[in-house]
Design a protein around this motif. Structure first.
Motif, PDB file in Angstrom:
ATOM      1  N   ALA A  37       0.813  -1.214   0.000  1.00  0.00           N
ATOM      2  CA  ALA A  37       0.000   0.000   0.000  1.00  0.00           C
ATOM      3  C   ALA A  37       0.845   1.262   0.000  1.00  0.00           C
ATOM      4  CB  ALA A  37      -0.926   0.005   1.225  1.00  0.00           C
ATOM      5  N   ARG A  79       0.574  -0.535  -5.737  1.00  0.00           N
ATOM      6  CA  ARG A  79      -0.839  -0.440  -5.397  1.00  0.00           C
ATOM      7  C   ARG A  79      -1.709  -0.361  -6.651  1.00  0.00           C
ATOM      8  NH1 ARG A  79      -3.106   3.129  -0.387  1.00  0.00           N
ATOM      9  NH2 ARG A  79      -5.320   2.681  -0.646  1.00  0.00           N
ATOM     10  N   LEU A  95      -3.939  -5.347   0.972  1.00  0.00           N
ATOM     11  CA  LEU A  95      -2.881  -4.344   1.049  1.00  0.00           C
ATOM     12  C   LEU A  95      -2.120  -4.480   2.360  1.00  0.00           C
ATOM     13  CD1 LEU A  95      -4.793  -1.164  -0.220  1.00  0.00           C
ATOM     14  CD2 LEU A  95      -3.311  -2.694  -1.547  1.00  0.00           C
TER      15      LEU A  95
END
Length: 471
Positions: free
Chosen positions: A224, A230, A242
């Motif tokens: 993340a 991401r 994440l």
């Protein structure tokens, strides 16, 4: 490997049997490419290298117990002959993985792959039998050889995947289709070969594209804290998890700090609970690696407490990666000489400073390879960072790139004796032997081709009387 007859293997790889008296003879041992590893029941894979031809060792491996040779020509002993040995090895691995039924976890990234893979393996094997990539055997040969070490008892197969171009990871995923795919980061490693970070992201993202959809159990685990990673969520139909220090991460760390010895401590949060972790590894960069491993383990059914305990007890399984050894005279040698890229170099410098609070710190650094047009700027930046972090002395080892390291330090304000350039590893050893004092901390790091592990070895062999004590 699972037990297979020579006839089955020949059919799987599309090979022709030569000098095989009994096609029902079974391979019950490992698949090996090094003749020194040959033993009873094994299958020997004969590659033709630049200096050594594996076919020349065929009689010796059969005498050692090998059932047959997988090669590209008849060798006078039992052999399965194929047109392309590498493709045949991949086909055999794909066949075995499909028969196993184990959950295959694949991971990639620009930095931290091997350390994270080792953490994942140490966590998962507390739950069930786990096979994982030894060292950095993450290419078209090493990956299938690792997969072929799995047996019927194996429940988790953890494979590290490397790439030097577009399509490499896609090919590896075809050999060993993953169910869980982890992408750690997109950095500058091999940027000279790829051409840019966007191209690196394109290549690394091939892993999540290969995952099955969520309804079939596919899971993509993404960083993340890395925007390029991401964004890979849009490239997969798998479930997305994440990890990171972001508040939006499903698996995250809070209250991150370093102990007095430079080991990370943090509060691990997962969807099923939270628990405290204090790692045995050195450097804050291992927090991200630990979170990635925790995300994998959580998805495979482990609790936060189980994961935290495993992470707190995990060590380094691969050599020359932040190996910390203290000599009898109190000098600490940190051998991180297996490889280097800008991200790992900066993380290692920060770990050195954390470990060396109140002590003199030495950064013995060399070339970071495969940076292309970015090489000058990246070496300069590392030299500057060493000064900003107040490393006591930078020893730049080697040719042009080492000069760039020292130039960066000089331009950042290292005008006295805080930095020095030496020609090679032996010159670095001579300098350190003459100037090290009890209590000093020495980091040794460069790309593998520089061979700076020799500096660490020399310091430990001749540092002081008595045996060194590995921490």
């Amino acid at each position: 490997m699972i037990t297979l007859s020579l006839a089955e293997i020949a059919e799987v790889v599309g090979g022709r049997m030569h000098d095989i008296p009994d096609a029902s003879a079974q391979v019950t041992g490992p698949v090996v490419r090094d003749s020194r590893e040959a033993g009873p029941g094994c299958l020997f894979v004969a590659f033709v290298g630049e200096r050594v031809d594996g076919h020349d060792f065929a009689p010796a491996v059969v005498e050692a117990g090998a059932v047959a040779v997988l090669g590209s020509r008849p060798v006078g002993v039992p052999a399965i002959v194929v047109d392309d040995v590498q493709s045949a090895l991949g086909a055999l691995a794909r066949h075995v993985v499909r028969r196993l039924g184990a959950t295959l976890v694949a991971l990639t990234g620009s930095a931290g792959k091997t350390s994270t893979k080792d953490l994942i393996a140490q966590v998962l094997r507390r739950k069930a039998p786990t096979v994982f990539t030894p060292g950095s055997m993450n290419n078209e040969v090493g990956l299938p050889l690792t997969a072929l070490t799995a047996t019927e008892e194996t429940r988790f197969l953890v494979l590290e995947m490397g790439a030097r171009g577009i399509g490499h990871i896609r090919y590896l995923c075809e050999l060993t289709p993953p169910k869980v795919g982890l992408v750690l980061n997109v950095g500058s490693a091999h940027i000279g070969e790829f051409g840019g970070r966007e191209q690196i992201a394109q290549a690394k993202g091939e892993l999540v594209e290969a995952l099955p959809p969520a309804e079939e159990g596919g899971t993509a685990i993404l960083n993340a804290d890395d925007g390029l990673v991401r964004a890979m969520a849009s490239r997969t139909k798998a479930k997305v998890i994440l990890f990171g220090e972001s508040d939006e991460a499903d698996v995250r760390a809070e209250n991150v700090r370093l102990t007095d010895s430079g080991q990370p401590s943090f509060r691990l949060h997962t969807p099923s609970g939270a628990s405290d972790v204090t790692m045995r590894l050195y450097g804050e960069h291992h927090v991200s690696n630990a979170l990635a491993a925790a995300a994998v383990a959580h998805e495979l059914g482990m609790s936060a407490d189980e994961i935290a305990t495993a992470l707190s007890e995990a060590g380094s399984l691969s050599r020359w990666r932040m190996e910390v050894t203290e000599r009898p005279d109190g000098v600490t040698v940190v051998n991180d000489a297996y490889n280097a890229n800008p991200e790992s170099m900066k993380a290692a410098l920060r770990a050195l400073v954390a470990m060396g609070k109140g002590r003199r710190t030495w950064a013995v650094l060399g070339k970071m390879a495969e940076l292309g047009d970015e090489a000058l700027a990246e070496h300069d930046a590392v030299g500057r960072l060493a000064v900003r972090l107040n490393v006591s002395k930078l020893v730049a080892v080697g040719g042009r790139e080492a000069q760039w390291l020292q130039l960066g330090a000089y331009n950042e304000g290292s005008w006295g004796e805080e930095s020095v350039h030496v020609s090679d590893a032996q010159a670095a050893v001579d300098l350190l032997r003459s100037e090290l004092r009890p209590g000093d901390v020495v980091l040794v790091k460069a790309s593998r081709s520089v061979g700076l592990e020799r500096v660490a070895a020399a310091l430990l062999e001749t540092g002081a009387e008595g045996e060194v004590a590995a921490r």
